[in-house]
Design a protein around this motif. Structure first.
Motif, PDB file in Angstrom:
ATOM      1  N   ASN A  15       0.838  -1.218   0.000  1.00 46.59           N
ATOM      2  CA  ASN A  15       0.000   0.000   0.000  1.00 46.59           C
ATOM      3  C   ASN A  15       0.861   1.253   0.000  1.00 46.59           C
ATOM      4  OD1 ASN A  15      -2.428  -1.349  -0.056  1.00 46.59           O
ATOM      5  ND2 ASN A  15      -2.731  -1.307   2.180  1.00 46.59           N
ATOM      6  N   ILE A  16       1.932   1.234   0.783  1.00 50.58           N
ATOM      7  CA  ILE A  16       2.818   2.409   0.833  1.00 50.58           C
ATOM      8  C   ILE A  16       3.509   2.591  -0.520  1.00 50.58           C
ATOM      9  CG2 ILE A  16       4.812   3.465   1.972  1.00 50.58           C
ATOM     10  CD1 ILE A  16       4.151   1.726   4.446  1.00 50.58           C
ATOM     11  N   ASN A  17       3.977   1.490  -1.101  1.00 53.31           N
ATOM     12  CA  ASN A  17       4.630   1.566  -2.411  1.00 53.31           C
ATOM     13  C   ASN A  17       3.678   2.066  -3.484  1.00 53.31           C
ATOM     14  OD1 ASN A  17       7.371   0.912  -2.251  1.00 53.31           O
ATOM     15  ND2 ASN A  17       6.943  -1.254  -2.002  1.00 53.31           N
ATOM     16  N   THR A  18       2.437   1.627  -3.399  1.00 52.99           N
ATOM     17  CA  THR A  18       1.438   2.049  -4.394  1.00 52.99           C
ATOM     18  C   THR A  18       1.228   3.548  -4.347  1.00 52.99           C
ATOM     19  OG1 THR A  18       0.317  -0.087  -4.242  1.00 52.99           O
ATOM     20  CG2 THR A  18      -0.955   1.742  -5.152  1.00 52.99           C
ATOM     21  N   ILE A  30       6.881  11.994  -0.334  1.00 48.67           N
ATOM     22  CA  ILE A  30       7.991  11.157   0.129  1.00 48.67           C
ATOM     23  C   ILE A  30       8.067  11.129   1.642  1.00 48.67           C
ATOM     24  CG2 ILE A  30      10.488  10.797   0.084  1.00 48.67           C
ATOM     25  CD1 ILE A  30       9.186  10.213  -2.559  1.00 48.67           C
ATOM     26  N   SER A  31       7.877  12.291   2.270  1.00 48.76           N
ATOM     27  CA  SER A  31       7.968  12.382   3.718  1.00 48.76           C
ATOM     28  C   SER A  31       6.909  11.509   4.385  1.00 48.76           C
ATOM     29  CB  SER A  31       7.803  13.840   4.154  1.00 48.76           C
ATOM     30  OG  SER A  31       7.838  13.949   5.560  1.00 48.76           O
ATOM     31  N   ALA A  60      12.079   2.852   3.944  1.00 47.39           N
ATOM     32  CA  ALA A  60      12.295   4.233   4.412  1.00 47.39           C
ATOM     33  C   ALA A  60      13.596   4.793   3.852  1.00 47.39           C
ATOM     34  CB  ALA A  60      12.317   4.247   5.943  1.00 47.39           C
ATOM     35  N   ALA A  61      14.636   3.958   3.795  1.00 45.76           N
ATOM     36  CA  ALA A  61      15.937   4.394   3.268  1.00 45.76           C
ATOM     37  C   ALA A  61      15.813   4.800   1.802  1.00 45.76           C
ATOM     38  CB  ALA A  61      16.963   3.278   3.426  1.00 45.76           C
ATOM     39  N   LYS A  62      15.061   4.031   1.033  1.00 45.14           N
ATOM     40  CA  LYS A  62      14.887   4.344  -0.394  1.00 45.14           C
ATOM     41  C   LYS A  62      14.119   5.651  -0.574  1.00 45.14           C
ATOM     42  CE  LYS A  62      15.229  -0.407  -2.061  1.00 45.14           C
ATOM     43  NZ  LYS A  62      14.523  -1.570  -2.670  1.00 45.14           N
ATOM     44  N   CYS A  63      13.171   5.896   0.327  1.00 45.69           N
ATOM     45  CA  CYS A  63      12.450   7.173   0.274  1.00 45.69           C
ATOM     46  C   CYS A  63      13.403   8.340   0.530  1.00 45.69           C
ATOM     47  CB  CYS A  63      11.338   7.190   1.317  1.00 45.69           C
ATOM     48  SG  CYS A  63       9.901   6.171   0.898  1.00 45.69           S
ATOM     49  N   ALA A  67      14.567  11.577  -1.838  1.00 45.40           N
ATOM     50  CA  ALA A  67      14.489  12.975  -1.391  1.00 45.40           C
ATOM     51  C   ALA A  67      15.869  13.629  -1.318  1.00 45.40           C
ATOM     52  CB  ALA A  67      13.814  13.032  -0.021  1.00 45.40           C
ATOM     53  N   GLY A  68      16.920  12.849  -1.561  1.00 47.79           N
ATOM     54  CA  GLY A  68      18.274  13.403  -1.500  1.00 47.79           C
ATOM     55  C   GLY A  68      18.814  13.553  -0.102  1.00 47.79           C
ATOM     56  N   ASN A  69      18.163  12.938   0.860  1.00 44.53           N
ATOM     57  CA  ASN A  69      18.613  13.012   2.254  1.00 44.53           C
ATOM     58  C   ASN A  69      19.510  11.797   2.541  1.00 44.53           C
ATOM     59  OD1 ASN A  69      19.001  13.323   4.975  1.00 44.53           O
ATOM     60  ND2 ASN A  69      16.855  13.013   5.561  1.00 44.53           N
ATOM     61  N   PHE A  70      20.783  11.922   2.204  1.00 49.82           N
ATOM     62  CA  PHE A  70      21.669  10.763   2.252  1.00 49.82           C
ATOM     63  C   PHE A  70      22.014  10.322   3.675  1.00 49.82           C
ATOM     64  CE2 PHE A  70      22.739  12.835  -1.894  1.00 49.82           C
ATOM     65  CZ  PHE A  70      22.089  11.884  -2.668  1.00 49.82           C
ATOM     66  N   LEU A  71      22.048  11.268   4.612  1.00 48.25           N
ATOM     67  CA  LEU A  71      22.296  10.881   6.004  1.00 48.25           C
ATOM     68  C   LEU A  71      21.103  10.121   6.573  1.00 48.25           C
ATOM     69  CD1 LEU A  71      24.192  13.957   7.511  1.00 48.25           C
ATOM     70  CD2 LEU A  71      25.107  11.751   6.802  1.00 48.25           C
TER      71      LEU A  71
END
Length: 301
Positions: A15-18, A30-31, A60-63, A67-71
Motif C-alpha cells: 500500500n505504501i509503495n502504491t 515522500i515524507s 524508508a531508506a529508499k524514500c 528525497a536526497g537526504n543521504f544521512l
C-alpha cells in the motif's frame, strides 16, 4: 497487525509503495511514505519480527534517497541492518540453519549501503565496520569478520584505537588458525612505534613468541625485532621490549628450549606452570603448539 503477520506486512508494504507510484499530476509525498515505512518497521519490531522490520526500514531508506537526504538514508539502512542481523541471531539461537543466509546477506548489504554514504575517514565508517565484524564474531563467522576488521583498521588514524584494533585482530586471527597472518600482524604492532602500556606489550610479545614457535618462519622472513626478542629472552637481557616478570621470562625460556630440542615432555611440563600468565588465546596457541610438536615427535618414532 493481523494474526497472519506475513500477509498483513505485505499488504501494508505494498500500500505504501502504491502511494509512491501514483505520480500522475502530482509528486508522491515522500515524507509521508517515509514515516509510514518507519511506523510499519516499529510495529514489526514490537511484534518480534525483525526481518519484516528490516524490509520496512529499507523502504524508508529508499524514500530518503529519493528525497536526497543521504544521512537519513544511511540511518535507515543501519536500522535495517541491525534488524536483519537480529533475525539471523534469532535463527542461530533457535538452531535453525539457513543455507542461503537470507537475513545475514541482507544485513551485510544494508551495512555496506550505509557505509558508502560516509566519507572515507569518517568515524562512522569505522563504527559500521566494527559493528558488522563484532556481529559476525557473535555468529561464529570469525573468518568473515577478519575482512571487516582489516577494513576498519584502514579508516583509523588515532594510534590508541589502532593499537587496540590490531591487538583484537591478532586474537581473531588466532581463533581462525591463521597463525602466519597473526604473527605478521603482531610484528607490525611491535614495529609501528606505538606507545604501549606494559601489559599490552607483554601480551603481544608473548603471542609473538608462541606464534613464532608454531609457524617457524625462516630467519630471512623474521623482522629484526622478532629475532632480537628471542636473543634477549634466551640471554636474560633486560630491555624495554620485554617487560615480563622474572617467572614468566624463565617459563618462556623453557618453552623455547623445549621446542628447539624437540623435548615434548619438558614442553608439556612447563606448559602447566605458565598457563596462569597467559590469555585464553595464548593458552589455545600453547595447546596447538604442544599438539604439533607431539605429532612431529610421533612421526619420527
Amino acid at each position: 497487525m493481523s494474526t497472519d503477520l506475513g500477509a498483513s506486512f505485505n499488504e501494508q508494504y505494498m500500500n505504501i509503495n502504491t502511494k509512491l507510484k501514483k505520480r500522475f499530476m502530482r509528486k508522491p509525498n515522500i515524507s509521508e511514505a517515509t514515516n509510514e515505512f518507519i511506523a510499519l518497521a516499529i510495529q514489526c519490531e514490537h511484534s518480534e519480527q525483525p526481518a519484516f522490520a528490516g524490509h520496512a526500514y529499507v523502504g524508508a531508506a529508499k524514500c530518503e534517497a529519493t528525497a536526497g537526504n543521504f544521512l537519513g538514508e544511511a540511518e535507515h539502512y543501519l536500522a535495517a541492518a541491525r534488524q536483519f542481523m537480529k533475525a539471523e541471531k534469532k535463527l542461530k539461537m533457535l538452531k535453525f540453519y539457513s543455507p542461503d543466509r537470507e537475513n545475514l546477506e541482507a544485513a551485510i548489504g544494508c551495512f555496506m549501503q550505509a557505509l558508502n554514504k560516509y566519507p572515507d575517514k569518517s568515524p562512522m565508517r569505522t563504527s559500521i565496520l566494527m559493528e558488522l565484524a563484532d556481529s559476525l564474531v557473535m555468529l561464529n563467522l570469525k573468518l568473515e569478520a577478519v575482512a571487516y576488521y582489516e577494513q576498519a583498521l584502514e579508516t583509523v588514524d588515532d594510534k590508541t584505537r589502532k593499537l587496540m584494533f590490531m591487538k583484537n585482530l591478532v586474537n581473531l586471527l588466532i581463533d581462525c588458525e591463521k597463525f602466519n597472518i597473526a604473527l605478521e600482524t603482531a610484528n607490525k604492532i611491535c614495529d609501528s612505534n606505538f606507545n604501549m602500556p606494559d601489559d599490552i606489550l607483554t601480551e603481544i610479545q608473548v603471542s609473538r613468541v608462541l606464534l613464532n614457535l608454531l609457524v617457524e618462519p625462516a630467519d630471512d622472513n623474521k623482522p629484526v625485532s622478532l629475532r632480537q626478542l628471542f636473543i634477549d629472552l634466551l640471554n636474560d637481557t633486560e630491555t624495554e621490549a620485554i617487560p615480563f616478570n622474572t617467572d614468566l621470562q624463565l617459563k618462556l625460556q623453557s618453552i623455547i628450549i623445549s621446542c628447539m630440542t624437540a623435548d615434548v615432555s619438558s614442553l608439556i611440563s612447563v606448559s602447566s606452570e605458565v598457563r596462569q600468565y597467559l590469555t585464553t588465546h595464548q593458552n589455545n596457541l600453547l595447546d596447538t603448539l604442544i599438539k604439533e610438536k607431539r605429532m612431529r615427535h610421533l612421526s619420527l618414532v
